[in-house]
Design a protein around this motif. Structure first.
Motif, short mmCIF file in Angstrom:
data_model
loop_
_atom_site.label_atom_id
_atom_site.label_comp_id
_atom_site.label_asym_id
_atom_site.label_seq_id
_atom_site.Cartn_x
_atom_site.Cartn_y
_atom_site.Cartn_z
N UNK A 199 -54.65 47.63 -90.38
CA UNK A 199 -55.95 47.26 -90.96
C UNK A 199 -56.04 47.59 -92.45
N UNK A 200 -55.32 48.61 -92.87
CA UNK A 200 -55.35 49.03 -94.27
C UNK A 200 -54.37 48.25 -95.14
N UNK A 201 -53.51 47.46 -94.53
CA UNK A 201 -52.49 46.77 -95.31
C UNK A 201 -52.60 45.25 -95.21
N UNK A 202 -52.25 44.70 -94.08
CA UNK A 202 -52.09 43.26 -93.95
C UNK A 202 -53.37 42.47 -94.25
N UNK A 203 -54.51 42.79 -93.63
CA UNK A 203 -55.73 42.03 -93.95
C UNK A 203 -56.18 42.19 -95.41
N UNK A 204 -55.97 43.38 -95.97
CA UNK A 204 -56.37 43.61 -97.36
C UNK A 204 -55.49 42.82 -98.31
N UNK A 205 -54.18 42.86 -98.09
CA UNK A 205 -53.27 42.08 -98.93
C UNK A 205 -53.57 40.58 -98.80
N UNK A 234 -42.75 48.46 -94.21
CA UNK A 234 -43.54 48.75 -93.01
C UNK A 234 -43.25 47.83 -91.84
N UNK A 235 -42.79 46.59 -92.12
CA UNK A 235 -42.55 45.65 -91.03
C UNK A 235 -41.08 45.26 -90.90
N UNK A 236 -40.23 45.81 -91.75
CA UNK A 236 -38.80 45.57 -91.63
C UNK A 236 -38.31 44.23 -92.16
N UNK A 250 -48.91 45.85 -83.85
CA UNK A 250 -48.00 46.79 -83.21
C UNK A 250 -46.70 47.02 -83.99
N UNK A 251 -46.40 46.14 -84.93
CA UNK A 251 -45.21 46.32 -85.76
C UNK A 251 -45.40 47.40 -86.82
N UNK A 252 -46.66 47.69 -87.13
CA UNK A 252 -46.97 48.64 -88.20
C UNK A 252 -47.70 49.88 -87.69
N UNK A 253 -48.66 49.68 -86.80
CA UNK A 253 -49.47 50.80 -86.33
C UNK A 253 -48.60 51.89 -85.71
N UNK A 254 -49.00 53.12 -85.97
CA UNK A 254 -48.25 54.25 -85.45
C UNK A 254 -47.18 54.74 -86.42
N UNK A 255 -47.01 54.05 -87.53
CA UNK A 255 -45.98 54.43 -88.50
C UNK A 255 -46.57 55.19 -89.70
#
Length: 143
Positions: free
Chosen positions: A6-12, A70-72, A104-109
């Motif tokens: 939520x702090x990365x992908x939607x903001x970018x 973050x997503x590889x 799920x690719x980013x959360x938890x990291x």
């Protein structure tokens, strides 16, 4: 608390879409006022300000760096002056890449230590700290 996704992908995504809107407004202004769009894209408010297409390139580069760290995703990209069409294409390409990222690719990291370069030195920081510090200090153009 907001997730790392939520702090990365939607903001970018929002920032890049705003840059598209700025480009469209510049295009409209140029047509309505008999100005060259290339001149507008190269204009600077102050002498040490980057041209608009360089600022867009920095946002695209940062977005791709987020995708890499973050997503590889793999990135190969450099920031250089671009035409209006190239700027639109760069933004659209990274928007498409961002749209494929699942939470799920980013959360938890958030606490995962990532390595990144700042110039020549390599630095390590938890993912969330890296994103917050870099995004607030240099990543987003001051349109």
């Amino acid at each position: 608390m907001a997730s790392l996704y939520d702090l990365t992908i939607p903001i970018l995504t929002k920032i890049l879409k705003t840059e598209v809107d700025v480009l469209k407004d510049a295009e409209k202004y140029a047509k309505e006022n008999g100005k060259s769009i290339d001149e507008l894209l190269k204009a600077q408010l102050i002498p040490d300000m980057y041209a608009a297409t360089i600022q867009i390139g920095i946002t695209v580069l940062f977005s791709r760096k987020v995708l890499q760290l973050l997503a590889g995703s793999k990135i190969e990209y450099s920031v250089k002056p671009a035409s209006l069409e190239e700027s639109y294409a760069q933004i659209q390409e990274v928007l498409s890449e961002l749209a494929t990222v699942k939470p799920e690719a980013i959360n938890g990291r958030e606490a995962e230590i990532i390595e990144f370069s700042v110039g020549k030195p390599t630095t390590k920081a938890p993912a969330i700290e890296w994103f917050v510090q870099v995004s607030s200090s240099l990543a987003f153009p001051p349109f």
